[in-house]
Scaffold this motif. Structure first.
Motif: not given
Length: 351
Positions: A47-48, A51-52, A54, A56, A123, A302
């Motif tokens: 997931k990081y 779709d993070s 930071s 992009q 994502k 989250y």
């Protein structure tokens, strides 16, 4: 499926009986914990990467390609190590045979769809909704078993599938009510569920081509995937996006990417390890419990607030999946315990 080789099941059973109960319980607890930690960590890490804010980085196909590349390199490295240092580990020798690669190709196409749609679903949807979004695997298993294998399913198993479908639709409805629903991610989740079911069916057909070795199949699947992903990277413009990525030279970025590949490789090993130390039925129950824990962790991490009906949808999906596993296990046990027609004839004749 294990790095240290495959031993005789009867020998394992006798050895387990000789071990003290506490030792066996500790081993099982450690193996289940390892499976949970690996699986949950892999989902959050992916997931990081996908779709993070930071990072992009909008290159989901490249992330999947790189994970397949890491798995290919690891398989080949372990095979070479086993050849150079015999006795240290029991890993099959891997040599690329184009004839075998062509035989595995149909499965590899399904495999690519499975891992790609999994990552695309992750994502576009939150980790908390991820399990519901791709929860229709059991339903597709029943449907495809009937359409492709002409295998019927009992009424009670169909009821559990109905509960899963109800939980899925309720989850979609509640995500929409909260304004967090992604139809794109949900569609990818449904396609991922379909590919997981097809992958299980095609795996049985293709295994003879690799002498029944899961590790050889893993190697060929990932080699084929790496080759097939290359034109997709060009067509979708991801190589250009990667070239313009600001953190392309970052050691942190490549470390996280490589770690994602390591988790992708490790999940196959720990899954086999959990089945070896428990049973396929217990593995399915453990996977369902893991999904529940993963959902709770995602909501807490989250800092999300979910409605009662949203949690109900998750419980319906997890409960339906557990019930299906229990029903199928009970049916298999019943079939094994029923005497065959020949045995009934012999007993009636007094033989």
């Amino acid at each position: 499926m294990a790095l240290m080789g495959t031993s005789d099941p009867s020998g394992e059973a006798e050895a387990s009986k000789e071990k003290p109960f506490l030792l066996r319980a500790l081993q099982i607890a450690l193996v289940v914990s390892l499976y949970w930690a690996t699986s949950i960590s892999m989902v959050f890490l992916n997931k990081y990467l996908l779709d993070s804010p930071s990072l992009q980085l909008d290159t989901p196909i490249f992330v999947t390609f790189y994970q397949c590349l890491v798995t290919t390199v690891l398989c080949k490295s372990l095979s070479t190590l086993a050849t150079l240092c015999p006795g240290t580990m029991d890993f099959p020798s891997l040599r690329l045979d184009l004839r075998v690669a062509r035989s595995v190709l149909p499965l590899s196409v399904v495999f690519i769809g499975m891992i790609t749609f999994n990552n695309l679903c992750l994502k576009y949807v939150g980790v908390a909704f991820y399990n519901v979004g791709r929860s229709l695997t059991t339903v597709f298993n029943v449907l495809l078993s009937y359409l492709l294998l002409k295998q019927t399913t009992s009424f009670y198993a169909l009821l559990t599938c109905g509960v899963i479908i109800g939980g899925f639709w309720l989850g979609v409805d509640q995500e929409g009510a909260e304004g967090t629903l992604s139809w794109t991610g949900t569609l990818f989740g449904v396609l991922a569920s379909l590919c997981v079911s097809l992958n299980a069916i095609y795996t049985k057909k293709v295994l003879p081509a690799v002498d029944g070795s899961i590790w050889r199949l893993t190697f060929y699947n990932n080699v084929n995937a790496c080759v097939l992903f290359l034109p997709l990277l060009l067509l979708l413009g991801e190589l250009q996006a990667l070239y313009n990525f600001s953190q392309l030279g970052s050691a942190h970025f490549w470390g996280m990417m490589t770690l994602g590949g390591l988790f992708g490789f490790a999940i196959g090993y720990v899954t086999g390890l959990q089945i070896k130390f428990t049973s396929p039925l217990t593995h399915n129950v453990s996977g369902t419990a893991k999904a529940c824990a993963q959902t709770v962790l995602a909501v807490l991490y989250y800092e999300e607030t979910k409605s009662f009906l949203w949690w109900t949808s998750n419980m319906m999906v997890l409960g339906g999946s557990s019930a299906y596993t229990w029903v199928r296990g009970w049916e298999m046990k019943k079939i094994q315990e029923e005497p065959s027609p020949k045995e009934e004839e012999k007993s009636s004749m007094g033989v």
